[in-house]
Design an enzyme around this catalytic site. Structure first.
Site, PDB file in Angstrom:
ATOM      1  N   SER B  97       0.776  -1.370  -0.081  1.00 70.24           N
ATOM      2  CA  SER B  97       0.094   0.143  -0.130  1.00 70.24           C
ATOM      3  C   SER B  97       0.862   1.336  -0.011  1.00 70.24           C
ATOM      4  O   SER B  97       0.410   2.141  -0.099  1.00 70.24           O
ATOM      5  CB  SER B  97      -0.972   0.003   1.192  1.00 70.24           C
ATOM      6  OG  SER B  97      -2.009  -1.046   0.882  1.00 70.24           O
ATOM      7  N   LYS B  98       2.097   1.020   0.117  1.00 68.59           N
ATOM      8  CA  LYS B  98       2.823   2.262   0.133  1.00 68.59           C
ATOM      9  C   LYS B  98       2.682   3.454   0.949  1.00 68.59           C
ATOM     10  O   LYS B  98       2.575   4.535   0.495  1.00 68.59           O
ATOM     11  CB  LYS B  98       3.295   2.648  -1.367  1.00 68.59           C
ATOM     12  CG  LYS B  98       4.013   1.842  -2.196  1.00 68.59           C
ATOM     13  CD  LYS B  98       4.687   2.003  -3.566  1.00 68.59           C
ATOM     14  CE  LYS B  98       5.163   0.881  -4.278  1.00 68.59           C
ATOM     15  NZ  LYS B  98       4.255  -0.547  -4.649  1.00 68.59           N
ATOM     16  N   ARG B  99       2.129   3.256   2.088  1.00 66.21           N
ATOM     17  CA  ARG B  99       1.567   4.529   2.911  1.00 66.21           C
ATOM     18  C   ARG B  99       2.608   5.339   3.589  1.00 66.21           C
ATOM     19  O   ARG B  99       3.610   4.845   3.682  1.00 66.21           O
ATOM     20  CB  ARG B  99       0.580   3.634   4.176  1.00 66.21           C
ATOM     21  CG  ARG B  99      -0.478   3.045   3.544  1.00 66.21           C
ATOM     22  CD  ARG B  99      -1.410   4.029   2.628  1.00 66.21           C
ATOM     23  NE  ARG B  99      -2.659   3.413   2.756  1.00 66.21           N
ATOM     24  CZ  ARG B  99      -3.279   3.097   1.338  1.00 66.21           C
ATOM     25  NH1 ARG B  99      -2.383   3.194   0.428  1.00 66.21           N
ATOM     26  NH2 ARG B  99      -4.551   2.754   1.156  1.00 66.21           N
TER      27      ARG B  99
END
Lengths: 302, 302
Positions: B97-99
């Site tokens: 999710s590359k948060r």
């Protein structure tokens, strides 16, 4: 163009301040938590009350996706309803999700958050640039296609932001300046009637000198300035984020508006008094920023 | 510790390759789209078939959040069900999710995606570092507390990744090396029995020389290596991402496994044949990477 809608709202309300919608469960008044609703639906009721309280005062709200994701799919449903509710009240929505990825995944995020036909349909989206310009382009494409806007992270308000934003790339440019130039160039393709672009930058109020330099590069791009109040930026600090016409920036506050009741012993615990407190805080923010702009902007346009 | 579970799976299946779950609607076989299900439920059926097909072959799956967000709250519900289904099949889940955010928002994202009590409860999460180390720390905290893992973006596979990862910070360190050192240090607090840490890095297969250098800094951290096949990395290229024991990396493929049917004129359009194709592609990836590791690793531990 969405930037013209934002400017029209700022002028009509004499207010470049927006309110974050950051539903932190532990800080929301207990009255919302005890009405027999599920947590996500309690959040929705709370968010509607906040929006009702500030709708006549602010040009936009800024829901913070992380606090909705805490509740899983139900939280994301509430996020969509919050966006819809704000739109129905005539407010613009800055979707602060800081999405970032490459290729088809970036296109998917852009569709999900910004596209007119997508589930969220926000007006502006915050985008994180770590993966480079080919990761930002899919967001730019959807923004241009559907008349939406972006705020690219350039210089954030937290202390560690210097670690990457002040680094120097292989062409000798500071990352923040290089990003600012990218934003400025991308904005040329979506400049509205007021002369401002729909693609802007996140610039923290905690680094006023850097903000001034970035303003020079991004003369006709809007800054999204978080960190007013709680994160340490004052009305005086944020003035350098604006142009002399009092435009070119929107200033966001979350905690100072949403959670001021926690500091008031006089708060009676009711929804009605909570709405009054939120409204008063939003008004005070408007006054404090507008007064500072009147002092410093020789060509204030509203 | 989650890294030991991952290593046990890699050894048992002689396979460091994982499969991305990237539901691109236009590429999914029509049989899933025409069964009278809503789009999100069709995606769920498709994802279950993919998981069934690869469960005996791969140690983990990597759902790509962007493709689920396209369907709004319903897509996020399906994402949660996909994670649960994979767990029930004994697979680990890398939530791609590359948060990224700061403070309480970062804590909210970490809770939503990684916490044992949270709605997703993934085993690993990808994290984007643009905002600096104080933005990564909340994710590290939840990972340490709940025995979960992270992959911090350090050097991604896309051409533009050089723009920031090859920049030099104010202390004269290259961003990618500085991030690698951060990952290495953070990993000291979550080193498992096999000597590897639960905190690792995303390192693209398209930059084999840089991967070799990063391997030197992050000797006992796992790399998540995307871009096998479709993004241009070959089995030969990815070998430098591994240590001499054949550990220290997982290699991810999405399109090459999920959408190979589009290149086969012999595909009859059925769910059964689709599952066979997916299984065969996952097996071929295993063989190709495992063969390359056998040739290059003098101390292959599985």
């Amino acid at each position: 163009m969405v930037i013209d809608k934002l400017i029209a709202q700022i002028k009509a309300k004499q207010n470049p301040c927006i309110v974050g919608i950051d539903p932190e469960w532990s800080k929301i008044p207990e009255c919302y938590q005890s009405e027999g609703l599920s947590s996500p639906n309690a959040i929705l009721q709370w968010a509607r009350d906040v929006i009702d309280a500030v709708a006549d005062i602010v040009p936009a709200i800024k829901p913070q996706m992380g606090f909705f994701e805490v509740f899983g799919a139900e939280g994301v449903r509430v996020h969509q309803e919050v966006v819809r509710y704000a739109h129905n009240k005539g407010l613009l929505v800055v979707d602060d999700s800081k999405r970032n990825d490459i290729g088809n995944t970036a296109r998917a995020y852009a569709y999900a958050h910004l596209a007119k036909a997508g589930p969220i349909n926000a007006d502006f989206l915050t985008v994180s640039p770590f993966l480079g310009t080919d990761s930002i382009q899919p967001f730019v494409d959807v923004a241009l296609r559907d008349g939406k806007g972006l705020f690219v992270l350039v210089k954030t308000s937290n202390p560690s932001s210097v670690e990457i934003s002040e680094a120097t790339n292989i062409h000798g440019e500071r990352i923040r300046d290089w990003l600012a130039n990218y934003v400025h160039t991308a904005g040329r393709h979506c400049t509205g009637q007021a002369g401002y672009a729909s693609i802007g930058a996140v610039v923290g109020a905690t680094f006023p000198q850097e903000a001034k330099q970035l303003r020079e590069i991004m003369k006709n791009n809007f800054f999204l300035v978080p960190g007013f109040g709680a994160q340490g930026g004052s009305a005086k600090d944020i003035v350098d984020c604006f142009n002399d016409d009092g435009l070119g920036a929107i200033v966001s506050s979350s905690r100072g508006v949403l959670y001021h009741h926690l500091e008031l012993t006089a708060y009676d615990g009711s929804r009605e008094m909570y709405r009054q407190i939120v409204k008063k805080q939003a008004q005070e923010m408007q006054t404090s920023v507008y007064d500072a702009l009147r002092l410093s902007c020789s060509r204030l346009s509203y």
